[in-house]
Design a protein around this motif. Structure first.
Motif, PDB file in Angstrom:
ATOM      1  N   ALA A  92     -15.837 -16.232  -7.100  1.00 46.84           N
ATOM      2  CA  ALA A  92     -16.240 -15.035  -6.221  1.00 46.84           C
ATOM      3  C   ALA A  92     -16.945 -14.045  -6.831  1.00 46.84           C
ATOM      4  O   ALA A  92     -17.107 -13.799  -7.867  1.00 46.84           O
ATOM      5  CB  ALA A  92     -14.864 -14.485  -5.549  1.00 46.84           C
ATOM      6  N   VAL A  93     -17.275 -12.914  -6.070  1.00 49.64           N
ATOM      7  CA  VAL A  93     -17.931 -11.803  -6.350  1.00 49.64           C
ATOM      8  C   VAL A  93     -16.677 -11.022  -6.610  1.00 49.64           C
ATOM      9  O   VAL A  93     -15.855 -10.568  -5.571  1.00 49.64           O
ATOM     10  CB  VAL A  93     -18.802 -11.147  -5.562  1.00 49.64           C
ATOM     11  N   TYR A  94     -16.383 -10.041  -7.617  1.00 46.24           N
ATOM     12  CA  TYR A  94     -15.453  -9.346  -7.677  1.00 46.24           C
ATOM     13  C   TYR A  94     -15.664  -7.692  -7.841  1.00 46.24           C
ATOM     14  O   TYR A  94     -16.733  -7.442  -8.328  1.00 46.24           O
ATOM     15  CB  TYR A  94     -14.462  -9.439  -9.226  1.00 46.24           C
ATOM     16  N   TYR A  95     -14.916  -7.061  -6.982  1.00 45.34           N
ATOM     17  CA  TYR A  95     -15.170  -5.529  -6.756  1.00 45.34           C
ATOM     18  C   TYR A  95     -14.240  -4.436  -7.200  1.00 45.34           C
ATOM     19  O   TYR A  95     -12.965  -5.191  -7.170  1.00 45.34           O
ATOM     20  CB  TYR A  95     -15.511  -5.294  -5.257  1.00 45.34           C
ATOM     21  N   CYS A  96     -14.474  -3.585  -7.810  1.00 45.62           N
ATOM     22  CA  CYS A  96     -13.280  -2.555  -8.085  1.00 45.62           C
ATOM     23  C   CYS A  96     -13.747  -1.471  -6.985  1.00 45.62           C
ATOM     24  O   CYS A  96     -14.745  -1.218  -6.606  1.00 45.62           O
ATOM     25  CB  CYS A  96     -13.443  -1.889  -9.399  1.00 45.62           C
ATOM     26  N   ALA A  97     -12.665  -0.602  -6.717  1.00 48.29           N
ATOM     27  CA  ALA A  97     -12.734   0.345  -5.584  1.00 48.29           C
ATOM     28  C   ALA A  97     -11.714   1.479  -6.033  1.00 48.29           C
ATOM     29  O   ALA A  97     -10.469   1.124  -6.664  1.00 48.29           O
ATOM     30  CB  ALA A  97     -12.287  -0.425  -4.353  1.00 48.29           C
ATOM     31  N   ALA A  98     -12.068   2.550  -5.560  1.00 50.56           N
ATOM     32  CA  ALA A  98     -11.283   3.982  -5.873  1.00 50.56           C
ATOM     33  C   ALA A  98     -10.883   4.394  -4.447  1.00 50.56           C
ATOM     34  O   ALA A  98     -11.664   4.539  -3.515  1.00 50.56           O
ATOM     35  CB  ALA A  98     -11.920   4.943  -6.768  1.00 50.56           C
ATOM     36  N   HIS A  99      -9.619   5.027  -4.564  1.00 46.98           N
ATOM     37  CA  HIS A  99      -9.069   5.610  -3.255  1.00 46.98           C
ATOM     38  C   HIS A  99      -8.969   7.085  -3.565  1.00 46.98           C
ATOM     39  O   HIS A  99      -8.348   7.787  -4.622  1.00 46.98           O
ATOM     40  CB  HIS A  99      -7.817   5.228  -2.833  1.00 46.98           C
ATOM     41  N   ALA A 100     -10.104   7.951  -3.158  1.00 42.39           N
ATOM     42  CA  ALA A 100     -10.495   9.129  -3.600  1.00 42.39           C
ATOM     43  C   ALA A 100      -9.665  10.170  -3.285  1.00 42.39           C
ATOM     44  O   ALA A 100     -10.002  11.244  -2.592  1.00 42.39           O
ATOM     45  CB  ALA A 100     -12.114   9.534  -3.186  1.00 42.39           C
ATOM     46  N   VAL A 101      -8.174  10.227  -3.337  1.00 43.41           N
ATOM     47  CA  VAL A 101      -7.250  11.231  -3.308  1.00 43.41           C
ATOM     48  C   VAL A 101      -6.565  11.270  -4.638  1.00 43.41           C
ATOM     49  O   VAL A 101      -5.985  10.642  -4.997  1.00 43.41           O
ATOM     50  CB  VAL A 101      -6.420  10.818  -2.165  1.00 43.41           C
ATOM     51  N   ALA A 102      -6.936  12.640  -5.017  1.00 41.09           N
ATOM     52  CA  ALA A 102      -6.416  13.049  -6.350  1.00 41.09           C
ATOM     53  C   ALA A 102      -4.843  12.871  -6.318  1.00 41.09           C
ATOM     54  O   ALA A 102      -4.236  13.611  -5.595  1.00 41.09           O
ATOM     55  CB  ALA A 102      -7.135  14.245  -6.937  1.00 41.09           C
ATOM     56  N   TRP A 103      -4.496  12.393  -7.527  1.00 43.24           N
ATOM     57  CA  TRP A 103      -2.988  12.191  -7.815  1.00 43.24           C
ATOM     58  C   TRP A 103      -2.221  11.539  -6.373  1.00 43.24           C
ATOM     59  O   TRP A 103      -1.039  11.935  -6.188  1.00 43.24           O
ATOM     60  CB  TRP A 103      -2.233  13.593  -8.208  1.00 43.24           C
ATOM     61  N   TYR A 104      -2.879  10.768  -5.937  1.00 41.90           N
ATOM     62  CA  TYR A 104      -2.215   9.797  -4.753  1.00 41.90           C
ATOM     63  C   TYR A 104      -1.059   9.390  -5.223  1.00 41.90           C
ATOM     64  O   TYR A 104      -1.123   8.644  -6.364  1.00 41.90           O
ATOM     65  CB  TYR A 104      -3.122   8.911  -4.102  1.00 41.90           C
ATOM     66  N   GLN A 105       0.135   9.489  -4.511  1.00 41.94           N
ATOM     67  CA  GLN A 105       1.526   8.834  -5.015  1.00 41.94           C
ATOM     68  C   GLN A 105       1.545   7.470  -4.580  1.00 41.94           C
ATOM     69  O   GLN A 105       1.439   7.078  -3.239  1.00 41.94           O
ATOM     70  CB  GLN A 105       2.537   9.559  -4.509  1.00 41.94           C
ATOM     71  N   GLY A 106       1.643   6.499  -5.339  1.00 42.97           N
ATOM     72  CA  GLY A 106       1.738   5.049  -5.031  1.00 42.97           C
ATOM     73  C   GLY A 106       0.317   4.180  -4.938  1.00 42.97           C
ATOM     74  O   GLY A 106      -0.481   4.674  -5.451  1.00 42.97           O
ATOM     75  N   ILE A 107       0.778   3.155  -4.265  1.00 43.23           N
ATOM     76  CA  ILE A 107      -0.453   2.277  -4.114  1.00 43.23           C
ATOM     77  C   ILE A 107      -1.200   2.441  -2.554  1.00 43.23           C
ATOM     78  O   ILE A 107      -0.410   2.315  -1.480  1.00 43.23           O
ATOM     79  CB  ILE A 107       0.034   0.824  -4.147  1.00 43.23           C
ATOM     80  N   PRO A 108      -2.524   2.755  -2.552  1.00 43.10           N
ATOM     81  CA  PRO A 108      -2.821   3.033  -1.241  1.00 43.10           C
ATOM     82  C   PRO A 108      -2.920   1.661  -0.418  1.00 43.10           C
ATOM     83  O   PRO A 108      -3.133   0.826  -0.862  1.00 43.10           O
ATOM     84  CB  PRO A 108      -4.401   3.598  -1.456  1.00 43.10           C
ATOM     85  N   PRO A 109      -3.161   1.991   0.901  1.00 39.73           N
ATOM     86  CA  PRO A 109      -3.467   0.774   1.836  1.00 39.73           C
ATOM     87  C   PRO A 109      -4.904   0.086   1.649  1.00 39.73           C
ATOM     88  O   PRO A 109      -5.680   0.979   1.048  1.00 39.73           O
ATOM     89  CB  PRO A 109      -3.158   0.971   3.195  1.00 39.73           C
TER      90      PRO A 109
END
Length: 126
Positions: A92-109
């Protein structure tokens, strides 16, 4: 704006290993939770793994547990995906991604990721 660049993909035989890297430019990743996804031809993009901004918690989809490991080195502004025991169906093609909320607590959806890289191709031969 943060730009993400994946590297480390390539061609590997079944049973082999690869380590993918995701480096950032134009900003810092150190306060963002990060995720890895993949998309195979003709299939939807699927979530693989995520890591909190501090690195103290990780989450994996069941079919990669025990084979893939997500980690981060905030000093290097880089996130990694170590992939072992690769199978042809991991192609597959593998992608990384960032959830741009600083110090977000936990794992984002999965729908919450804001920045995406261009992807790196992983091909596993049988």
């Amino acid at each position: 704006q943060v730009q993400l660049l994946e590297s480390g993909g390539g061609l590997v035989q079944a049973g082999g290993s690869l380590r993918l890297s995701c480096a950032a430019s134009g900003g810092s990743l150190v306060t963002y939770p990060m995720g890895w996804f993949r998309q195979a031809p003709g299939k939807e993009r699927e979530f693989l793994a995520a890591i909190t901004w501090s690195g103290d918690n990780t989450y994996y989809i069941d079919f990669v547990k025990g084979r893939f490991t997500i980690s981060r080195d905030n000093a290097k502004n880089t996130v990694y995906l170590q992939m072992n025991s690769l199978k042809p169906e991991d192609t597959a093609v593998y992608y990384c991604a960032a959830h741009a909320v600083a110090w977000y607590q936990g794992i984002p959806p999965n729908s919450a990721y804001d920045y995406w890289g261009q992807g790196t191709q992983v091909t596993v031969s049988s």
